[in-house]
Design an enzyme around this catalytic site. Sequence first.
Site, PDB file in Angstrom:
ATOM      1  CB  SER A 219      -0.951  -0.008   1.199  1.00 53.81           C
ATOM      2  OG  SER A 219      -1.950   0.979   1.038  1.00 53.81           O
ATOM      3  CG  ASN A 220      -0.517   4.654  -1.270  1.00 56.64           C
ATOM      4  OD1 ASN A 220      -1.158   5.397  -0.543  1.00 56.64           O
ATOM      5  ND2 ASN A 220      -1.063   4.045  -2.322  1.00 56.64           N
ATOM      6  NE  ARG A 221       4.376   8.599   4.680  1.00 55.08           N
ATOM      7  CZ  ARG A 221       5.061   9.743   4.737  1.00 55.08           C
ATOM      8  NH1 ARG A 221       6.078   9.938   3.939  1.00 55.08           N
ATOM      9  NH2 ARG A 221       4.715  10.684   5.595  1.00 55.08           N
ATOM     10  CB  SER A 222      -2.922   7.833   0.486  1.00 57.73           C
ATOM     11  OG  SER A 222      -4.194   8.415   0.553  1.00 57.73           O
ATOM     12  CB  ALA A 287      -2.608   7.353  -3.050  1.00 63.18           C
TER      13      ALA A 287
END
Length: 422
Positions: A219-222, A287
Amino acid sequence: MTQQKITLFDNKRIILGVTGSIAAYKAVDLASKLTQAGAKVDVLMTAAAQKFVTPLAFQSVTGRPVYTDMWQADSSGGLPTHIAHVGLAEGADVLLIAPCTANTLAKIAHGLADDLLSLTTLAARCPLVIAPAMDGGMYESEVTQFNLRVVKGRGVQVIEPDEGRFASGLVGKGRLPETPTLIGHLRRVLGRGGTLNGRKIVVTAGGTREAIDPVRYISNRSSGKQGYALAQAALDAGAKTVVLISAAQHLPAPVGATVVPVSSAAEMLYAVLEHIASADALLMAAAVADFTPEHVAAQKIKKSDAPNDAPTLALTRTPDILLVVKKRRADTGFPRVVVGFAAESHNLLANARAKLERKGLHLMVANDITAEDAGFEVDTNRVVLLDAAGGQESLDLMSKAAVGEMIVRRVAALLAPPTQKE
Ligand code: CTP
């Protein structure tokens, strides 16, 4: 927790009627948060409410007189006693009764007016919202349900009580919802007739999660905060329908939004295509992962005794949702307006403009993700708005709520029919 200013409440006059339920103590918090949000809150208490909480508690948090009696000058908040009931409601933007007991509900349903609150309610011309709260089986009783139908039929907005445990120890429906929920309902009422009146807005939020195996994902930091703020701003602007396609975790749903939870980029694409069919605007704040594992392991990947057994992940591209939307829009005309977000660590403006053109957007919100006070996870953002006509507007550092309002303003202008030339 302190409450941030809410533009919609700026200088609005809210009459808060408080009746005799143990939940009256929660109304003190509500009055406090509404005041902090920027509203002028005039509290009106029934005699029974004063058995649970004192007028002084409300006066302390609102900084304004509290109204309790129409006959006595010292408790009519300074209004001449003979006009207290009409004077109070005059110029109010909304009258909220929270908590509203079965007794007060019955009075409103049948036009009784034997105390300052019921009189004021009868005289009021502003929208009326009630939040019933009552113990035991009172809410579900036939007569209360009848009274609720009567008031709803007259346009009164009823906030559904929560289910749970009552002060009596009984369990059922009848608890006053928490302050943010009550505020969310008020926002919906105060936003009516705003710049997005009648519109359907689809918002995506959060970072998608691409499964590796049943327990792991990429995943990502959003955090999803900007997307949720956008959805709230669209609701505040009076949008009829706000669909929030969300990959975010643990964020409270804005009251009035239809939340569609999704996990992966593929799921998000599917949900977006379903909901844009009749949408006025798509605000693509999510994101979206660009790459996803080629194969998802059916079982949890286990390590072995060998020290160098780390698996190699083969990745494949996800669909570019905005490119698919571009094609769909060319075929169907929907969504009418498309807004994208560009998270960049370098060459912010050039990269953002290139994406705007490639993805066929009306507006691009460019975000420098290297700034500490803006972008991922934090509550503030600093963005540049680029439009299809070549325009560029740099916004100062501001709350994500304020950024949401600025974007909604631009979307409303894009959707507004062109003004007739003289
Ligand atoms: N986006 C999308 N589908 C993807 C990836 C991104 O619809 N698979 C959308 C995002 O929601 C955002 C915009 O495209 O509104 C730009 O996203 P961003 O991650 O900045 O750009 P990418 O197109 O992914 O390009 P890159 O990662 O190479 O910068």
